[in-house]
Design an enzyme around this catalytic site. Structure first.
Site, PDB file in Angstrom:
ATOM      1  N   ARG A  50       0.841  -1.193   0.000  1.00  9.25           N
ATOM      2  CA  ARG A  50       0.000   0.000   0.000  1.00  9.25           C
ATOM      3  C   ARG A  50       0.882   1.251   0.000  1.00  9.25           C
ATOM      4  O   ARG A  50       2.095   1.153   0.127  1.00  9.25           O
ATOM      5  CB  ARG A  50      -0.952  -0.010   1.216  1.00  9.25           C
ATOM      6  N   GLY A  51       0.208   2.421  -0.120  1.00  6.59           N
ATOM      7  CA  GLY A  51       0.961   3.661  -0.283  1.00  6.59           C
ATOM      8  C   GLY A  51       1.107   3.905  -1.782  1.00  6.59           C
ATOM      9  O   GLY A  51       1.443   2.978  -2.536  1.00  6.59           O
ATOM     10  N   ASP A 243      -2.119  10.786  -2.607  1.00  2.00           N
ATOM     11  CA  ASP A 243      -2.462   9.734  -3.567  1.00  2.00           C
ATOM     12  C   ASP A 243      -2.761  10.312  -4.936  1.00  2.00           C
ATOM     13  O   ASP A 243      -2.601   9.640  -5.951  1.00  2.00           O
ATOM     14  CB  ASP A 243      -3.636   8.906  -3.056  1.00  2.00           C
ATOM     15  N   ASN A 253      -5.630  12.375  -0.079  1.00  6.67           N
ATOM     16  CA  ASN A 253      -4.749  11.569   0.774  1.00  6.67           C
ATOM     17  C   ASN A 253      -5.637  10.807   1.755  1.00  6.67           C
ATOM     18  O   ASN A 253      -6.868  10.976   1.766  1.00  6.67           O
ATOM     19  CB  ASN A 253      -3.724  12.459   1.492  1.00  6.67           C
TER      20      ASN A 253
HETATM   21  O1  MRU Z   1      -4.742   3.207   1.921  1.00  7.42           O
HETATM   22  P1  MRU Z   1      -3.267   3.433   1.902  1.00  7.42           P
HETATM   23  O2  MRU Z   1      -2.573   2.948   3.114  1.00  7.42           O
HETATM   24  O3  MRU Z   1      -2.639   2.946   0.613  1.00  7.42           O
HETATM   25  O4  MRU Z   1      -3.126   5.016   1.891  1.00  7.42           O
HETATM   26  C1  MRU Z   1      -1.851   5.571   1.812  1.00  7.42           C
HETATM   27  C2  MRU Z   1      -1.851   7.034   1.948  1.00  7.42           C
HETATM   28  O5  MRU Z   1      -2.879   7.676   2.016  1.00  7.42           O
HETATM   29  C3  MRU Z   1      -0.532   7.708   1.906  1.00  7.42           C
HETATM   30  O6  MRU Z   1      -0.540   8.866   2.681  1.00  7.42           O
HETATM   31  C4  MRU Z   1      -0.254   8.085   0.453  1.00  7.42           C
HETATM   32  O7  MRU Z   1      -0.339   6.963  -0.379  1.00  7.42           O
HETATM   33  C5  MRU Z   1       1.039   8.723   0.281  1.00  7.42           C
HETATM   34  S1  MRU Z   1       2.300   7.635   0.782  1.00  7.42           S
HETATM   35  C6  MRU Z   1       3.728   7.974   0.271  1.00  7.42           C
END
Ligand code: MRU
Length: 350
Positions: A50-51, A243, A253
């Site tokens: 994720r991320g 995101d 985000n």
């Molecule tokens: O649902 P996730 O854990 O994938 O969400 C991740 C985020 O919202 C992060 O803040 C975003 O991807 C930026 S990470 C470098």
């Protein structure tokens, strides 16, 4: 001094996409070798990886894997079949534009080379090379963002962060949390307040794991405590990831970022978005067009280990929100600290 060892969040290993299963952290460090497109999609959907940058790299490697596993000799038909798998990977999660961007980048390399007469065998090698470049670039982008962002922090900085934006959210360097790591590497002192990030607790499970590993002092807080933190303690900056950033700077985000941004503005604390240009979607004029993933209500109705709400209760579970550009003090990218209008100069560069 933080632990400088890069986390191998996602890598290519003998035809498999190897990921560190983030659903098992912090209790266990378990690596999964994903053998098929379907396995990669499932891992992305359940947030084992994720991320935004990390799922972009994973998506690119998944296309290389589909290319390796798809039979055929006639390039156009073969690419069309690889593209079907690529589309399914890109659709695994809708909000982080990095996923679509990385998948499209590998597919367009294939079409270009096929146009110059490359064989299917050569195309398979090209797909993997392109995916590996995206991974290598991601590490360089993290380093560049860290360097630009660290200059924003004072010698003894106190930072609030949301979700997980460290090495786990990228190929291994980090975005917003990467800025803190770099500041500490440069000899600055940092204290991080980490929002727990309901419902899936990326802050409580992952950010704390990374900070502990790096030896950086921190305090975990409930999401609902961050406005009070900003009101009552000296916080130098809020650092968050993204995101998808629209052309006007509206920034999607993790859900809860908007509440933090509103509180930060109310209490005059600067909020910086730290994200590579591959998280920017300049085709969207503003945040209204950003697709917001809604996830299983069960994630809200339960706490890890059991159900909290009574049977029959309903829940709403948007996974992201959009912070209006006006609440953001600057966007730290690999190019520096930017503000809209963002200049489009083609390929992302380190
Ligand atoms: O649902 P996730 O854990 O994938 O969400 C991740 C985020 O919202 C992060 O803040 C975003 O991807 C930026 S990470 C470098």
């Amino acid at each position: 001094m933080p632990d400088l060892e890069i986390i191998e969040t996602v890598r290519w290993r003998d035809g498999m996409v190897r990921i560190l299963d983030q659903t098992r952290l912090p209790a266990e460090e378990v690596y999964l070798d994903l053998a098929t497109t379907a396995e990669v999609i499932e891992a992305i959907r359940r947030l084992a990886v994720r991320g935004a940058p990390a799922i972009g790299v994973t998506g690119a490697l998944a296309v290389a894997q589909a290319a390796a596993q798809t039979g055929g000799n006639a390039a156009p038909e073969w690419i069309a079949r690889v593209q079907e798998s690529a589309r399914a990977v890109a659709d695994a999660r809708p909000t982080a534009v990095n996923l679509q961007w990385a998948v499209d980048r590998v597919v367009s390399v294939l079409w270009r080379a096929a146009g110059s007469g490359a064989s299917v065998e050569a195309l398979r090698a090209l797909a993997l090379a392109e995916a590996q470049s995206i991974l290598e670039e991601d590490l360089a982008l993290s380093a560049a963002m860290g360097a630009h962002g660290a200059s924003l922090l004072p010698q003894d900085g106190r930072v609030l962060t949301h979700c997980n934006t460290g090495g786990l959210a990228t190929a291994g360097g980090g975005t917003a949390l990467g800025v803190v790591f770099e500041a500490v590497r440069q000899g600055k002192r940092a204290f991080v307040y980490a929002n727990e990030t309901r419902p899936l607790l990326q802050g409580a499970r992952l950010t704390t794991w990374e900070l502990q590993r790096a030896g950086i002092p921190f305090a975990l807080l409930c999401d609902g405590a961050s406005a009070w933190l900003l009101r009552t303690r000296r916080i130098d900056a809020v650092l968050v990831g993204a995101d998808r950033v629209a052309a006007n700077g509206d920034t999607a985000n993790k859900i809860g970022t908007l509440s933090v941004a509103l509180a930060a503005r109310a209490f005059k604390v600067p909020l910086y978005v730290v994200a590579p240009r591959s998280s920017f979607d300049l085709s969207l004029a503003d945040g209204q067009g950003i697709p917001i993933e809604e996830r299983d209500p069960e994630e809200v109705l339960s706490w890890p280990g059991g159900r909290v709400a009574p049977e029959g209760a309903e829940a709403w579970n948007p996974a992201f929100d959009v912070t209006p550009a006006g609440l953001v003090s600057g966007w730290v990218t690999e190019r520096g600290v930017e503000r809209p209008p963002f200049i489009e100069t083609g390929e992302t560069e380190a």
